[in-house]
Motif scaffolding. Sequence first.
Motif, PDB file in Angstrom:
ATOM      1  N   UNK A 166     -35.446  16.121   7.629  1.00 48.37           N
ATOM      2  CA  UNK A 166     -35.421  17.253   8.566  1.00 48.37           C
ATOM      3  C   UNK A 166     -36.474  18.293   8.201  1.00 48.37           C
ATOM      4  N   UNK A 169     -39.825  17.075   9.398  1.00 47.95           N
ATOM      5  CA  UNK A 169     -39.992  17.202  10.847  1.00 47.95           C
ATOM      6  C   UNK A 169     -40.054  18.664  11.274  1.00 47.95           C
ATOM      7  N   UNK A 170     -39.703  19.579  10.391  1.00 41.13           N
ATOM      8  CA  UNK A 170     -39.767  21.016  10.680  1.00 41.13           C
ATOM      9  C   UNK A 170     -38.608  21.533  11.513  1.00 41.13           C
ATOM     10  N   UNK A 171     -37.640  20.649  11.798  1.00 47.04           N
ATOM     11  CA  UNK A 171     -36.578  21.037  12.729  1.00 47.04           C
ATOM     12  C   UNK A 171     -35.579  22.043  12.154  1.00 47.04           C
ATOM     13  N   UNK A 173     -36.327  24.791  10.895  1.00 55.32           N
ATOM     14  CA  UNK A 173     -36.784  26.108  11.378  1.00 55.32           C
ATOM     15  C   UNK A 173     -36.348  26.372  12.817  1.00 55.32           C
ATOM     16  N   UNK A 174     -36.286  25.304  13.601  1.00 57.77           N
ATOM     17  CA  UNK A 174     -35.879  25.492  15.001  1.00 57.77           C
ATOM     18  C   UNK A 174     -34.444  26.013  15.062  1.00 57.77           C
ATOM     19  N   UNK A 175     -33.610  25.559  14.117  1.00 61.20           N
ATOM     20  CA  UNK A 175     -32.208  25.995  14.130  1.00 61.20           C
ATOM     21  C   UNK A 175     -32.072  27.494  13.860  1.00 61.20           C
ATOM     22  N   UNK A 326     -35.398  28.520   6.858  1.00 62.40           N
ATOM     23  CA  UNK A 326     -35.648  28.717   8.291  1.00 62.40           C
ATOM     24  C   UNK A 326     -36.736  29.755   8.535  1.00 62.40           C
ATOM     25  N   UNK A 330     -44.680  28.100   9.189  1.00 63.59           N
ATOM     26  CA  UNK A 330     -44.761  26.776   9.823  1.00 63.59           C
ATOM     27  C   UNK A 330     -45.845  25.907   9.272  1.00 63.59           C
TER      28      UNK A 330
END
Lengths: 330, 281
Positions: A166, A169-171, A173-175, A326, A330
């Motif tokens: 995760x 994939x950088x996801x 941070x999206x959360x 988070x 990026x």
Amino acid sequence: MWRGFISILKKDFKLILSSKFFLLALGSLILYSCYINFVYVKLDQDIYPVYIYDPMNTHTRVSSEVTQVDTIEDLKEKYSDGYSVGIDASSIESEIVIVTSGITSTDNFRAAYALSLLSPESSYTVENIGQNDKEMKNRREITSEFLFFELAAVGFLGLASLIFKEKQMGVIRVHGILPVNKSAFIISKLCLFLLSDLVFTCLLSIINLGLSAGWNVLPVVFIQAGILSIIMALAGLYCAIRVPDFKQFSLLYLVLAIFITTPVFLAAQTNINWNWINYHPMYHLFMGMKNSYFSTPSVGSSYYLVCALAIVLLFLLVHRALTHEMAKEG
Amino acid sequence: MIKVKDLTFSYQKNKQTLHGLTFSVSDGEIFGFLGPNGSGKSTTQKILTGILNGYGGEVNLFNQSIVIKQKEFQEKIGVLFEFPYLYTNLSALDNLNYFASFYPRENCRDIFELLEMLDFKNDYLKKPVSSYSKGMRQRVSMARALLSNPQLLFLDEPTSGLDPSGAVLFRKIIEEEKKKGTTVFLTTHNMVDADLLCDRVAFIADGEIKALDTPKKLKEKNSNHQAKIDYLYQGKSTTITIEIAELGGGIPFPHDEIISIHSKEPTLEDIFIHYTGRGLS
């Protein structure tokens, strides 16, 4: 606040599936069970074989478990294996002869055992607290050890690999910008790994102890497995979030394995006596697991209180680390 | 929509990243936030989106402090990150369904319509994201940002990784969002995007806003009021630079044919360098 929790659970389940974690767990289950059933229970080594050289027949009432030898050279050859115990009764006073194991307590135990066989009629008062044939004892012992290893090491690694995926994939941070409680992100992973560990515990116990014995110990074993699973999952989550890449994580894992779990196995499995081991948290978890297989509740409420506190503390640490992750660039 | 007053932030003690930013963004405005790497624009955006706490000053979104009802305002915002952060093992459809599940169902837009609007190839709808090109991933990310029908849209380098036609499409979509009343906070290095899209732009460098105005006014303020004229006279091609004021009475020099007249207007990048002393890279 908890909207989407089921979606996180489903997504985590798909991620775990794609990471082949379940396949690894199934492989471990087969490997451990094969080893226990086809190798370990067949390693039927006698407890300290005892040999006596008694040319003048001084000892007439020795136990049938003591083997007579004809010459002093034969006796020397027998006890030279470093495991057997020799009794030299060629002089007026009989002597116990052994090759030392390096641990005084073990040597004393071997000598006492040999002496007890010289006068087998002495009676001892023994309190019988349960029934365990030798094979079942071995099965319980090795099953508890394998389960501890699986939950402590493999679960820890499995969760870490999920987090690294995760992170890559950088996801994560999206959360940070989603209207969802960050705790849901942690709890979903804990739930899945706990469930997977409990299923593993159930299968491993029933396959290797049998349906009846396995079923009897499961309630207590589930509690210990649950505690260990949650603690290790939280520790794995924390390390995986904080450590930047998998290489560094592997190094950390090695350090953890060597300096944290090795003393626990040594202290619990050998006669090495370290007083400080009582302050080692993993030692208590290991003993808790082992005792649960023998239905010997040796832990009090303070043990559960400390475990609960450790879980809360680790959860807060993971929550903080996740918030920090988070907000990363990026 | 956004009101920021004396915003300060430090990652480390004694090292302030933001030095008292003050600006506001009106409803339905496209606000450009331009600055070089390390200038503090990402930090500002993180504070505005509720990712970073521990700042000084006041930050109000939707007339409320973001500290008070963070989750509530997160339902009203959409964020496009600089990189297309998606679950690469899942398909576009699975990704969007997953992210949509966090928002009230009645607010969510139709995923298929969104992807169609973004010119997403239908063949890839159920294939894993790992098989997508960067442009396709960017389209899915944009769809994710627009999913919840946000009132406030944060876009970080929206046209990055897109081919020219994709960039034109994205600009069109951003303009359509503005027409619907969506406020857009655009962070970019791309001067063309900023010039074409933004109602106002702010230049940030070293944690301070160096200039804030409409692109047109900034250009006017920084123009040297000259024009470059290419013309033909007696069979010879010549170029001359003159003050625009001199053109009031017509072309003030002898010529046979005027080939082109260009005002020597500065670009946004020229203005940025003028204010900050450095480029946008």
